[in-house]
Design a protein around this motif. Structure first.
Motif, PDB file in Angstrom:
ATOM      1  N   ASN A  70       4.649  27.193 -15.547  1.00  0.00           N
ATOM      2  CA  ASN A  70       5.142  27.954 -16.689  1.00  0.00           C
ATOM      3  C   ASN A  70       4.918  27.248 -18.022  1.00  0.00           C
ATOM      4  O   ASN A  70       4.965  27.879 -19.065  1.00  0.00           O
ATOM      5  N   ALA A  71       4.661  25.951 -17.990  1.00  0.00           N
ATOM      6  CA  ALA A  71       4.473  25.188 -19.224  1.00  0.00           C
ATOM      7  C   ALA A  71       3.177  25.556 -19.931  1.00  0.00           C
ATOM      8  O   ALA A  71       3.099  25.520 -21.154  1.00  0.00           O
ATOM      9  N   GLY A  72       2.154  25.901 -19.178  1.00  0.00           N
ATOM     10  CA  GLY A  72       0.867  26.242 -19.765  1.00  0.00           C
ATOM     11  C   GLY A  72      -0.079  25.054 -19.775  1.00  0.00           C
ATOM     12  O   GLY A  72       0.328  23.919 -19.529  1.00  0.00           O
ATOM     13  N   ASP A  74      -1.681  23.292 -22.079  1.00  0.00           N
ATOM     14  CA  ASP A  74      -1.610  22.208 -23.059  1.00  0.00           C
ATOM     15  C   ASP A  74      -0.251  21.534 -23.101  1.00  0.00           C
ATOM     16  O   ASP A  74       0.036  20.762 -24.001  1.00  0.00           O
ATOM     17  N   ARG A  75       0.583  21.831 -22.101  1.00  0.00           N
ATOM     18  CA  ARG A  75       1.937  21.280 -22.064  1.00  0.00           C
ATOM     19  C   ARG A  75       2.227  20.772 -20.669  1.00  0.00           C
ATOM     20  O   ARG A  75       1.531  21.098 -19.722  1.00  0.00           O
ATOM     21  N   PHE A  76       3.263  19.978 -20.534  1.00  0.00           N
ATOM     22  CA  PHE A  76       3.678  19.521 -19.210  1.00  0.00           C
ATOM     23  C   PHE A  76       5.199  19.485 -19.147  1.00  0.00           C
ATOM     24  O   PHE A  76       5.866  19.500 -20.179  1.00  0.00           O
ATOM     25  N   ALA A  77       5.716  19.478 -17.945  1.00  0.00           N
ATOM     26  CA  ALA A  77       7.162  19.542 -17.734  1.00  0.00           C
ATOM     27  C   ALA A  77       7.651  18.269 -17.061  1.00  0.00           C
ATOM     28  O   ALA A  77       6.985  17.740 -16.172  1.00  0.00           O
ATOM     29  N   VAL A  78       8.807  17.794 -17.504  1.00  0.00           N
ATOM     30  CA  VAL A  78       9.445  16.638 -16.874  1.00  0.00           C
ATOM     31  C   VAL A  78      10.897  17.002 -16.565  1.00  0.00           C
ATOM     32  O   VAL A  78      11.583  17.604 -17.388  1.00  0.00           O
ATOM     33  N   GLY A  79      11.325  16.656 -15.366  1.00  0.00           N
ATOM     34  CA  GLY A  79      12.691  16.950 -14.964  1.00  0.00           C
ATOM     35  C   GLY A  79      13.682  16.122 -15.763  1.00  0.00           C
ATOM     36  O   GLY A  79      13.481  14.935 -15.972  1.00  0.00           O
ATOM     37  N   ILE A  80      14.770  16.784 -16.213  1.00  0.00           N
ATOM     38  CA  ILE A  80      15.812  16.059 -16.934  1.00  0.00           C
ATOM     39  C   ILE A  80      17.184  16.207 -16.272  1.00  0.00           C
ATOM     40  O   ILE A  80      18.092  15.455 -16.572  1.00  0.00           O
ATOM     41  N   ASP A  81      17.307  17.155 -15.346  1.00  0.00           N
ATOM     42  CA  ASP A  81      18.580  17.334 -14.650  1.00  0.00           C
ATOM     43  C   ASP A  81      18.332  18.091 -13.355  1.00  0.00           C
ATOM     44  O   ASP A  81      17.521  19.026 -13.325  1.00  0.00           O
ATOM     45  N   ILE A  82      19.002  17.655 -12.297  1.00  0.00           N
ATOM     46  CA  ILE A  82      18.960  18.406 -11.038  1.00  0.00           C
ATOM     47  C   ILE A  82      20.330  18.284 -10.374  1.00  0.00           C
ATOM     48  O   ILE A  82      21.003  17.252 -10.483  1.00  0.00           O
ATOM     49  N   ASN A  83      20.754  19.363  -9.725  1.00  0.00           N
ATOM     50  CA  ASN A  83      21.978  19.300  -8.942  1.00  0.00           C
ATOM     51  C   ASN A  83      21.761  20.076  -7.655  1.00  0.00           C
ATOM     52  O   ASN A  83      20.814  20.856  -7.552  1.00  0.00           O
TER      53      ASN A  83
END
Length: 143
Positions: A70-72, A74-83
């Motif tokens: 979903n980031a596309g 030119d972008r990347f995603a990093v996890g910041i919270d998980i439960n």
């Protein structure tokens, strides 16, 4: 091949050492839904039950793949919270996780991941939030 297809293939080909060790496999990959499986065998705690940490590994993998899609390009995603909430135990077979978007924004996205056993009973519900960042364009050309 589209960018989504390229990213999907890259993720399937480069699952990382932990996912390989735990037997995680991606089954379905799209921005709207990421499905993966993991065997219970080899991922248990001392009582022979699926380890809660193993459930979280599967959930984070599926949620992170969904966030990356979903980031596309030119972008990347990093996890910041998980439960995770563990509802019942699994002792054998495969667990299946399904990640679906709760919110997809420009700078942050969140996904719900539901893990079920082979009987379709919910084992765990997890939620991951990822920051969506611009890729570093690399060194700038000097003028």
């Amino acid at each position: 091949m589209t960018n989504d297809q390229d990213l999907t293939q890259l993720m399937r080909d480069n699952m990382g050492a932990l996912n390989i060790r735990m037997g995680v496999e991606l089954v379905e990959v799209s921005p709207e839904r990421v499905v993966g499986t993991m065997p219970v065998e080899g991922n248990t705690q001392p009582y022979g039950l699926l380890h809660g940490g193993a459930s979280v590994v599967l959930a984070e993998t599926l949620g992170s793949v969904a966030a990356a899609l979903n980031a596309g390009p030119d972008r990347f995603a990093v996890g910041i919270d998980i439960n995770a909430t563990h509802h019942r135990s699994a002792r054998q077979g495969l667990v299946t996780g399904v990640a679906t978007p709760l919110h997809v924004g420009r700078t942050m996205s969140s996904f719900e991941i539901v893990l079920t056993d082979e009987d379709g009973k919910r084992v765990c519900t997890s939620r991951i939030t990822c920051a969506v960042l611009d890729r570093d364009p690399g060194p700038k050309a000097s003028a």
